[in-house]
Scaffold this motif. Structure first.
Motif, PDB file in Angstrom:
ATOM      1  N   ARG A   1       1.034  -1.072   0.371  1.00 47.00           N
ATOM      2  CA  ARG A   1      -0.014  -0.086   0.175  1.00 47.00           C
ATOM      3  C   ARG A   1       1.006   1.356  -0.559  1.00 47.00           C
ATOM      4  O   ARG A   1       0.817   2.237  -0.787  1.00 47.00           O
ATOM      5  CB  ARG A   1      -0.737   0.080   1.365  1.00 47.00           C
ATOM      6  CG  ARG A   1      -1.538   1.502   0.858  1.00 47.00           C
ATOM      7  CD  ARG A   1      -3.015   0.929   2.284  1.00 47.00           C
ATOM      8  NE  ARG A   1      -2.473   0.792   3.209  1.00 47.00           N
ATOM      9  CZ  ARG A   1      -2.526   0.016   4.533  1.00 47.00           C
ATOM     10  NH1 ARG A   1      -2.874  -1.768   4.164  1.00 47.00           N
ATOM     11  NH2 ARG A   1      -2.362  -0.404   5.182  1.00 47.00           N
ATOM     12  N   GLY A   2       1.650   1.684   0.630  1.00 42.82           N
ATOM     13  CA  GLY A   2       3.374   2.881   0.536  1.00 42.82           C
ATOM     14  C   GLY A   2       3.326   2.673  -0.746  1.00 42.82           C
ATOM     15  O   GLY A   2       3.217   4.032  -0.544  1.00 42.82           O
ATOM     16  N   ARG A   3       3.763   1.975  -1.155  1.00 41.32           N
ATOM     17  CA  ARG A   3       4.537   2.781  -2.901  1.00 41.32           C
ATOM     18  C   ARG A   3       3.388   2.482  -4.233  1.00 41.32           C
ATOM     19  O   ARG A   3       3.694   2.891  -4.725  1.00 41.32           O
ATOM     20  CB  ARG A   3       4.775   1.659  -3.081  1.00 41.32           C
ATOM     21  CG  ARG A   3       6.733   1.529  -2.482  1.00 41.32           C
ATOM     22  CD  ARG A   3       7.357   0.230  -1.851  1.00 41.32           C
ATOM     23  NE  ARG A   3       8.691   0.496  -1.378  1.00 41.32           N
ATOM     24  CZ  ARG A   3       9.738   1.013  -2.341  1.00 41.32           C
ATOM     25  NH1 ARG A   3      10.117   1.277  -3.476  1.00 41.32           N
ATOM     26  NH2 ARG A   3      10.343   1.381  -1.508  1.00 41.32           N
TER      27      ARG A   3
ATOM     28  N   ASN B   1       9.989   4.602   2.573  1.00 46.26           N
ATOM     29  CA  ASN B   1      11.387   3.675   2.207  1.00 46.26           C
ATOM     30  C   ASN B   1      11.608   4.467   0.371  1.00 46.26           C
ATOM     31  O   ASN B   1      12.075   3.366  -0.293  1.00 46.26           O
ATOM     32  CB  ASN B   1      11.970   3.017   2.497  1.00 46.26           C
ATOM     33  CG  ASN B   1      13.338   2.909   2.764  1.00 46.26           C
ATOM     34  OD1 ASN B   1      13.896   3.851   2.624  1.00 46.26           O
ATOM     35  ND2 ASN B   1      13.031   1.926   3.126  1.00 46.26           N
ATOM     36  N   THR B   2      10.581   5.790  -0.069  1.00 48.87           N
ATOM     37  CA  THR B   2      10.456   6.086  -1.603  1.00 48.87           C
ATOM     38  C   THR B   2      11.697   6.998  -2.012  1.00 48.87           C
ATOM     39  O   THR B   2      11.940   6.509  -2.784  1.00 48.87           O
ATOM     40  CB  THR B   2       9.336   6.196  -2.160  1.00 48.87           C
ATOM     41  OG1 THR B   2       8.711   7.117  -1.032  1.00 48.87           O
ATOM     42  CG2 THR B   2       8.458   4.955  -1.804  1.00 48.87           C
ATOM     43  N   PHE B   3      12.179   7.287  -0.833  1.00 46.61           N
ATOM     44  CA  PHE B   3      13.253   8.600  -1.779  1.00 46.61           C
ATOM     45  C   PHE B   3      14.315   9.156  -0.667  1.00 46.61           C
ATOM     46  O   PHE B   3      13.854   8.751   0.493  1.00 46.61           O
ATOM     47  CB  PHE B   3      12.517  10.213  -2.159  1.00 46.61           C
ATOM     48  CG  PHE B   3      11.451   9.264  -3.277  1.00 46.61           C
ATOM     49  CD1 PHE B   3      12.091  10.207  -4.875  1.00 46.61           C
ATOM     50  CD2 PHE B   3      10.333   9.171  -2.255  1.00 46.61           C
ATOM     51  CE1 PHE B   3      11.038  10.594  -5.410  1.00 46.61           C
ATOM     52  CE2 PHE B   3       9.374   9.702  -3.536  1.00 46.61           C
ATOM     53  CZ  PHE B   3       9.727  10.432  -5.130  1.00 46.61           C
ATOM     54  N   PRO B   4      15.237   9.235  -0.615  1.00 44.62           N
ATOM     55  CA  PRO B   4      16.854   9.306  -0.117  1.00 44.62           C
ATOM     56  C   PRO B   4      16.367  10.615   1.017  1.00 44.62           C
ATOM     57  O   PRO B   4      15.771  11.640   0.312  1.00 44.62           O
ATOM     58  CB  PRO B   4      17.449   9.282  -1.163  1.00 44.62           C
ATOM     59  CG  PRO B   4      17.057   9.481  -2.085  1.00 44.62           C
ATOM     60  CD  PRO B   4      15.789   9.204  -2.423  1.00 44.62           C
ATOM     61  N   ALA B   5      17.535  10.949   2.377  1.00 48.52           N
ATOM     62  CA  ALA B   5      17.043  11.375   2.990  1.00 48.52           C
ATOM     63  C   ALA B   5      17.178  12.845   1.975  1.00 48.52           C
ATOM     64  O   ALA B   5      16.226  14.216   1.997  1.00 48.52           O
ATOM     65  CB  ALA B   5      17.573  11.422   4.338  1.00 48.52           C
ATOM     66  N   HIS B   6      18.621  13.064   1.042  1.00 44.75           N
ATOM     67  CA  HIS B   6      18.760  14.444   0.809  1.00 44.75           C
ATOM     68  C   HIS B   6      17.830  14.610  -0.367  1.00 44.75           C
ATOM     69  O   HIS B   6      17.572  16.048  -0.627  1.00 44.75           O
ATOM     70  CB  HIS B   6      20.400  14.739   0.285  1.00 44.75           C
ATOM     71  CG  HIS B   6      20.672  13.244  -0.899  1.00 44.75           C
ATOM     72  ND1 HIS B   6      20.536  12.061  -0.794  1.00 44.75           N
ATOM     73  CD2 HIS B   6      20.371  13.829  -2.259  1.00 44.75           C
ATOM     74  CE1 HIS B   6      20.501  11.378  -2.281  1.00 44.75           C
ATOM     75  NE2 HIS B   6      20.032  13.135  -3.221  1.00 44.75           N
TER      76      HIS B   6
ATOM     77  N   ALA C   1      -0.061  12.308   0.493  1.00 41.78           N
ATOM     78  CA  ALA C   1      -1.166  11.099  -0.113  1.00 41.78           C
ATOM     79  C   ALA C   1      -0.121  10.642  -1.513  1.00 41.78           C
ATOM     80  O   ALA C   1       0.188   9.981  -1.778  1.00 41.78           O
ATOM     81  CB  ALA C   1      -2.385  11.216  -0.554  1.00 41.78           C
ATOM     82  N   LEU C   2       1.036  12.088  -2.189  1.00 38.28           N
ATOM     83  CA  LEU C   2       0.987  11.501  -2.854  1.00 38.28           C
ATOM     84  C   LEU C   2       3.004  11.138  -3.037  1.00 38.28           C
ATOM     85  O   LEU C   2       4.028  11.266  -3.695  1.00 38.28           O
ATOM     86  CB  LEU C   2       1.486  13.042  -4.252  1.00 38.28           C
ATOM     87  CG  LEU C   2       0.010  12.739  -5.109  1.00 38.28           C
ATOM     88  CD1 LEU C   2      -0.127  14.120  -4.781  1.00 38.28           C
ATOM     89  CD2 LEU C   2      -0.113  11.731  -6.149  1.00 38.28           C
ATOM     90  N   ALA C   3       3.364  11.584  -1.832  1.00 37.39           N
ATOM     91  CA  ALA C   3       5.018  11.889  -1.558  1.00 37.39           C
ATOM     92  C   ALA C   3       5.721   9.629  -1.859  1.00 37.39           C
ATOM     93  O   ALA C   3       6.408  10.863  -2.895  1.00 37.39           O
ATOM     94  CB  ALA C   3       4.903  11.192   0.835  1.00 37.39           C
ATOM     95  N   ALA C   4       5.057   9.381  -2.014  1.00 39.62           N
ATOM     96  CA  ALA C   4       6.145   8.254  -2.589  1.00 39.62           C
ATOM     97  C   ALA C   4       5.145   7.760  -3.854  1.00 39.62           C
ATOM     98  O   ALA C   4       6.060   7.071  -4.102  1.00 39.62           O
ATOM     99  CB  ALA C   4       5.162   6.573  -1.484  1.00 39.62           C
ATOM    100  N   ASP C   5       4.858   9.296  -4.294  1.00 33.58           N
ATOM    101  CA  ASP C   5       4.489   8.051  -6.170  1.00 33.58           C
ATOM    102  C   ASP C   5       4.217   8.065  -6.384  1.00 33.58           C
ATOM    103  O   ASP C   5       3.856   6.545  -7.211  1.00 33.58           O
ATOM    104  CB  ASP C   5       6.298   9.107  -6.700  1.00 33.58           C
ATOM    105  CG  ASP C   5       5.202   9.614  -8.131  1.00 33.58           C
ATOM    106  OD1 ASP C   5       5.014  10.013  -8.501  1.00 33.58           O
ATOM    107  OD2 ASP C   5       6.819   9.347  -9.115  1.00 33.58           O
ATOM    108  N   PRO C   6       2.464   7.163  -6.063  1.00 33.60           N
ATOM    109  CA  PRO C   6       1.852   5.815  -5.673  1.00 33.60           C
ATOM    110  C   PRO C   6       1.176   6.123  -7.421  1.00 33.60           C
ATOM    111  O   PRO C   6       0.794   7.629  -7.596  1.00 33.60           O
ATOM    112  CB  PRO C   6       1.304   6.015  -4.613  1.00 33.60           C
ATOM    113  CG  PRO C   6       0.492   7.116  -4.331  1.00 33.60           C
ATOM    114  CD  PRO C   6       2.351   8.207  -4.396  1.00 33.60           C
ATOM    115  N   PRO C   7       0.161   5.724  -8.402  1.00 36.68           N
ATOM    116  CA  PRO C   7       0.706   5.896  -9.199  1.00 36.68           C
ATOM    117  C   PRO C   7      -1.562   5.734  -9.103  1.00 36.68           C
ATOM    118  O   PRO C   7      -2.202   6.730  -9.843  1.00 36.68           O
ATOM    119  CB  PRO C   7       0.652   4.611  -9.476  1.00 36.68           C
ATOM    120  CG  PRO C   7       0.503   3.551  -9.233  1.00 36.68           C
ATOM    121  CD  PRO C   7       1.028   3.944  -8.120  1.00 36.68           C
TER     122      PRO C   7
END
Ligand code: ADP
Length: 240
Positions: free
Chosen positions: A96-98, A127-132, A171-177
């Motif tokens: 779900r997260g992704r 865990n989708t985008f690196p911290a930087h 909700a768009l943070a992890a770039d879900p479709p």
């Protein structure tokens, strides 16, 4: 007739959300209560679909099984290519997260974090985008929903409509479709609601699949397709 059947088969194959023969019951003191009865549903990528129905029709149950929050009793749920009916709770939660962003009626932002942090936290969890990259991406998302000038404020310092924009950005943070929204404008006045609907329309145009559960006829009018649930079934039988 053959052409129609072929067309439907093709659209099922291309569907990003495909439910077949889905049943879901609840245990009650009076025995099992069937809340979803033989649900068939196909939604294509980039569609903006509204699901309507009276209270008790089964809307929340449907959202819960297709987001993997709850498990159907039987049937097939293929969502963004994953057979989520075969997943256990842990697998569903990771999936779900992704794959899905969920927007709630009451926003559910964390009051002690500013707007950027509310969004970067969702990136951390999935865990989708690196911290930087996270802060820059959070700012881009806030820009996309028209609220970047408030980025450093806590949710309590912005209006309800603005909080819902932040919830969409989160909700768009992890770039879900896929974005699923449960009564996203239930608490908002008409003008604010229209702004939120503009965002959903733009997201659908950019290729996101939007599924909104609502009582609101105006949302249904803006959606590309509206489906009606009654007593755990789609009126008309299937929704393909
Ligand atoms: P809606 O979202 O359209 O209001 P729901 O999906 O919440 O409908 O509920 C559908 C039906 O399932 C209703 O009759 C409701 O009373 C019943 N129901 C929902 N959740 C439970 C539960 N946890 N236990 C027993 N019955 C439930």
């Amino acid at each position: 007739m053959e052409a129609t059947e072929a067309g439907q088969a093709k659209s099922r194959e291309e569907a990003i959300i495909a439910l077949r023969e889905v049943y879901k019951s609840y245990h009650t003191p009076a025995g099992p209560f069937l809340a979803l009865r033989n649900i068939h549903l196909s939604i294509l990528p980039g569609e903006f679909v509204a699901i309507m129905g009276k209270s008790g029709a089964g809307k929340s149950t449907l959202v819960n099984v297709l987001t993997g929050i709850d498990q159907a009793d039987s049937g097939e749920l293929i969502i963004n290519g994953s057979p989520i009916h075969t997943f256990n709770e842990d697998q569903r939660s990771r999936w779900r997260g992704r794959n899905l962003g969920v927007v709630f009626q009451f926003f559910q932002l964390l009051p002690s974090l500013n707007l950027i942090e509310n969004i970067t936290m969702a990136m951390d969890l999935t865990n989708t985008f690196p911290a930087h990259e996270q802060k820059q991406r959070a700012l881009q998302l806030l820009e996309q929903v028209g609220i970047v000038e408030h980025a450093l404020k806590p949710p309590s310092k912005i209006s309800g409509g603005q909080q819902q924009r932040v919830a969409i950005a989160r909700a768009l943070a992890a770039d879900p479709p896929i974005l699923v929204a449960d009564e996203p404008t239930g608490n908002l006045d008409t003008k604010t609601r229209d702004g939120i609907l503009d965002i959903f329309s733009r997201l659908a145009e950019s290729g996101k699949t939007i599924l909104v559960v609502t009582h609101d006829k105006e949302i249904a009018a803006r959606a590309g397709r509206t489906l009606y649930l009654k007593d755990g079934k789609f009126i008309g039988g299937t929704a393909t």
